[in-house]
Enzyme design. Structure first.
Site, PDB file in Angstrom:
ATOM      1  N   LYS A  39       4.384   3.789 -10.100  1.00  0.00           N
ATOM      2  CA  LYS A  39       3.847   2.544 -10.647  1.00  0.00           C
ATOM      3  C   LYS A  39       2.965   2.752 -11.863  1.00  0.00           C
ATOM      4  CE  LYS A  39       3.865   0.866  -5.962  1.00  0.00           C
ATOM      5  NZ  LYS A  39       3.028   0.540  -4.802  1.00  0.00           N
ATOM      6  N   GLY A  51      -0.154   0.709 -15.673  1.00  0.00           N
ATOM      7  CA  GLY A  51       0.101   0.674 -14.238  1.00  0.00           C
ATOM      8  C   GLY A  51       0.380  -0.749 -13.836  1.00  0.00           C
ATOM      9  N   ALA A 163      -6.441   3.586   0.660  1.00  0.00           N
ATOM     10  CA  ALA A 163      -5.269   3.762   1.521  1.00  0.00           C
ATOM     11  C   ALA A 163      -5.659   3.826   2.998  1.00  0.00           C
ATOM     12  CB  ALA A 163      -4.502   5.016   1.118  1.00  0.00           C
ATOM     13  N   CYS A 166      -6.400  -0.412   3.349  1.00  0.00           N
ATOM     14  CA  CYS A 166      -5.428  -1.437   2.963  1.00  0.00           C
ATOM     15  C   CYS A 166      -4.034  -1.108   3.490  1.00  0.00           C
ATOM     16  CB  CYS A 166      -5.401  -1.562   1.431  1.00  0.00           C
ATOM     17  SG  CYS A 166      -4.181  -2.757   0.831  1.00  0.00           S
ATOM     18  N   THR A 169      -1.238  -0.136   0.919  1.00  0.00           N
ATOM     19  CA  THR A 169      -1.493   1.038   0.077  1.00  0.00           C
ATOM     20  C   THR A 169      -1.293   2.291   0.920  1.00  0.00           C
ATOM     21  OG1 THR A 169      -3.151  -0.227  -1.152  1.00  0.00           O
ATOM     22  CG2 THR A 169      -3.238   2.164  -1.370  1.00  0.00           C
TER      23      THR A 169
END
Length: 186
Positions: A39, A51, A163, A166, A169
């Site tokens: 990304k 990004g 991460a 979330c 993520t």
């Protein structure tokens, strides 16, 4: 500004380095469909980083348009971002795209949205996506309390924290970097 529910992208400018990092997770509804999407990209001969968060197909369309604008405006990132945002808001097809971009060069970070916003944050960091507030908070704390860390270390640590929190993520991070000439020769 639209909150995209799909990923986390974080950019930091710190001590002569620019780093954009993102997780690699792609979701379809509430299901993880891919674990290693890239990304983040280098654009304009490696002088600009970008990004994206949101629909992958929509984001690629926007990245292509942004690259065209960069060429048209000879690498003037702010002008290219403003022109993209204008088109994005007024063009019938582009208006339906669901994505956000962070673009950065050696001096400037910008967030570009489909509502016509081109925002230059007050701090030398920007975050987009579902985990953006977690990543931004962690990055701000690191910049304030651990300024000895490199930009890469700050982005990596912030994305790791994100991460862990979330669900959109993951821990499969991809990074792109720029460094000014002075920092490269140290």
């Amino acid at each position: 500004m639209t909150q995209v529910k799909s990923t986390t992208v974080l950019a930091i400018i710190h001590n002569g380095a620019v780093v954009i990092g993102a997780d690699g997770q792609a979701t379809f509804g509430h299901t993880v469909s891919k674990h290693n999407v890239k990304k983040v990209r280098k654009l304009f001969g490696g002088k600009i980083l970008a990004g994206f968060a949101g629909s992958t197909a929509d984001a690629f369309t926007l990245l292509e348009r942004f690259e065209e604008k960069l060429q048209s405006y000879h690498g003037n990132m702010k002008r290219a971002a403003i022109e993209l945002a204008k088109d994005w808001r007024t063009d019938r097809m582009l208006r339906r795209l669901e994505a956000m971009l962070i673009v950065a060069n050696q001096d400037t970070l910008l967030m570009v949205t489909g509502t016509g916003d081109v925002l230059e944050p007050d701090y030398p960091l920007a975050a987009i996506g579902s985990g953006s507030m977690y990543a931004q908070s962690a990055a701000m704390a690191l910049m304030k309390h651990a300024p000895h860390l490199t930009a890469m270390e700050m982005v990596r640590a912030s994305l790791t924290i994100t991460a862990d929190i979330c669900i959109y993520t993951n821990h499969n991070f991809v990074f792109e970097t720029l460094q000014d000439e002075e920092e490269r020769t140290k």
